[in-house]
Design an enzyme around this catalytic site. Sequence first.
Site, PDB file in Angstrom:
ATOM      1  N   GLU A 148       0.817  -1.219   0.000  1.00 51.97           N
ATOM      2  CA  GLU A 148       0.000   0.000   0.000  1.00 51.97           C
ATOM      3  C   GLU A 148       0.850   1.268   0.000  1.00 51.97           C
ATOM      4  O   GLU A 148       0.302   2.372   0.093  1.00 51.97           O
ATOM      5  CB  GLU A 148      -0.919   0.022   1.238  1.00 51.97           C
ATOM      6  CG  GLU A 148      -1.829  -1.183   1.401  1.00 51.97           C
ATOM      7  CD  GLU A 148      -2.949  -1.257   0.391  1.00 51.97           C
ATOM      8  OE1 GLU A 148      -3.009  -0.389  -0.498  1.00 51.97           O
ATOM      9  OE2 GLU A 148      -3.770  -2.187   0.498  1.00 51.97           O
ATOM     10  N   HIS A 186     -13.314  -3.547   4.273  1.00 54.69           N
ATOM     11  CA  HIS A 186     -11.861  -3.746   4.377  1.00 54.69           C
ATOM     12  C   HIS A 186     -11.262  -3.016   5.575  1.00 54.69           C
ATOM     13  O   HIS A 186     -10.649  -3.642   6.426  1.00 54.69           O
ATOM     14  CB  HIS A 186     -11.198  -3.283   3.069  1.00 54.69           C
ATOM     15  CG  HIS A 186      -9.709  -3.474   3.041  1.00 54.69           C
ATOM     16  ND1 HIS A 186      -9.031  -3.744   1.873  1.00 54.69           N
ATOM     17  CD2 HIS A 186      -8.751  -3.433   4.001  1.00 54.69           C
ATOM     18  CE1 HIS A 186      -7.739  -3.873   2.127  1.00 54.69           C
ATOM     19  NE2 HIS A 186      -7.548  -3.675   3.424  1.00 54.69           N
ATOM     20  N   HIS A 206      -3.163   2.709   7.978  1.00 52.52           N
ATOM     21  CA  HIS A 206      -4.231   1.847   7.493  1.00 52.52           C
ATOM     22  C   HIS A 206      -4.358   0.650   8.424  1.00 52.52           C
ATOM     23  O   HIS A 206      -3.357   0.021   8.769  1.00 52.52           O
ATOM     24  CB  HIS A 206      -3.919   1.369   6.074  1.00 52.52           C
ATOM     25  CG  HIS A 206      -4.822   0.270   5.587  1.00 52.52           C
ATOM     26  ND1 HIS A 206      -6.199   0.407   5.545  1.00 52.52           N
ATOM     27  CD2 HIS A 206      -4.550  -0.979   5.146  1.00 52.52           C
ATOM     28  CE1 HIS A 206      -6.727  -0.721   5.084  1.00 52.52           C
ATOM     29  NE2 HIS A 206      -5.741  -1.582   4.843  1.00 52.52           N
ATOM     30  N   HIS A 240      -7.665  -2.258  10.333  1.00 48.31           N
ATOM     31  CA  HIS A 240      -8.952  -2.928  10.140  1.00 48.31           C
ATOM     32  C   HIS A 240      -9.792  -2.912  11.420  1.00 48.31           C
ATOM     33  O   HIS A 240      -9.984  -3.946  12.060  1.00 48.31           O
ATOM     34  CB  HIS A 240      -8.714  -4.375   9.702  1.00 48.31           C
ATOM     35  CG  HIS A 240      -7.840  -4.535   8.510  1.00 48.31           C
ATOM     36  ND1 HIS A 240      -7.097  -5.675   8.260  1.00 48.31           N
ATOM     37  CD2 HIS A 240      -7.573  -3.687   7.480  1.00 48.31           C
ATOM     38  CE1 HIS A 240      -6.424  -5.528   7.143  1.00 48.31           C
ATOM     39  NE2 HIS A 240      -6.685  -4.332   6.652  1.00 48.31           N
ATOM     40  N   GLU A 247     -17.327  13.259  21.647  1.00 49.01           N
ATOM     41  CA  GLU A 247     -15.974  13.434  21.138  1.00 49.01           C
ATOM     42  C   GLU A 247     -15.895  13.388  19.609  1.00 49.01           C
ATOM     43  O   GLU A 247     -14.988  13.973  19.009  1.00 49.01           O
ATOM     44  CB  GLU A 247     -15.045  12.356  21.715  1.00 49.01           C
ATOM     45  CG  GLU A 247     -14.695  12.544  23.176  1.00 49.01           C
ATOM     46  CD  GLU A 247     -15.805  12.103  24.121  1.00 49.01           C
ATOM     47  OE1 GLU A 247     -16.828  11.572  23.640  1.00 49.01           O
ATOM     48  OE2 GLU A 247     -15.647  12.289  25.340  1.00 49.01           O
TER      49      GLU A 247
END
Length: 272
Positions: free
Chosen positions: A116, A210, A139, A141, A169
């Site tokens: 990535e 994803h 990145h 998950h 928040e």
Amino acid sequence: MTKFADSKYVKALCDITFRSYDHGWDERNGGNVSLRLTAAELAEFDDLTEVKRTYDLGFDASELAGQYFLVTGSGRYFRNVIKRPELDSGLVKITADGSQAELYWGFEDGAKPTSEFPTHLMSHIARLKVDPNQRVVMHCHPTNFIALSFTQALDERKLSRLLWQMQAESLVVFPEGVGIIPYMTPGTNEIGAKTAAKMTDYRVVMWPHHGIFAVGADLDETFGLIETVEKAALIYSQIMAQGGQIKQRITDDQLKELAQAFGVEANPKFLA
């Protein structure tokens, strides 16, 4: 001799990757992170003089020419970075023509930057145009945030408002809301370009089914941004688990009061 392996940058990367794994966001080799560094910040290290090898980037990253990035490796597990950062992370420099990254430290067993990495660089480029303090792309998950992409319409306004209404928040931490791209195959320049386009307006982008892409000025800020988004998604998941009957919620007027109290501007497209 001042060694980069002992630097605060490597220690911070080790800490943030393990915390992300420990939160359950980075199973197996899931997730990646990059931290932009400057030549001035690296001047004190004596072991960054030799280019060990190069990697083709597959796109024009010349807007980042001369910039250094500490980045996690392809196929590597976040839980292991803290034990062996010299194998699972690397310090690279973008070449003058933007076509390659030169390795100066790390990846000692032949590893390479995450698949990535081009997407990271595209997001760095996009964010630097609106935020000169941009340093981090992360990145991972987060479970409950991903679950929303299956149960909710992939509508930026609706999803952002849902997350804002789950806790006070949320609006304060991500007042611009959340960007969404269509489901796409990861590791391609196409998904990188789509993500970067969203980064002009958002610091959080959902990859449906994803994960999440988030950006920030430092590792803690970026981690905290993801943490806040995921906490809001978790609260919604708990509401659904308790029967889904919402009897009261944070109103639009209360969201406006929050924005005013904390000096942030809520996305006017999402909060009239």
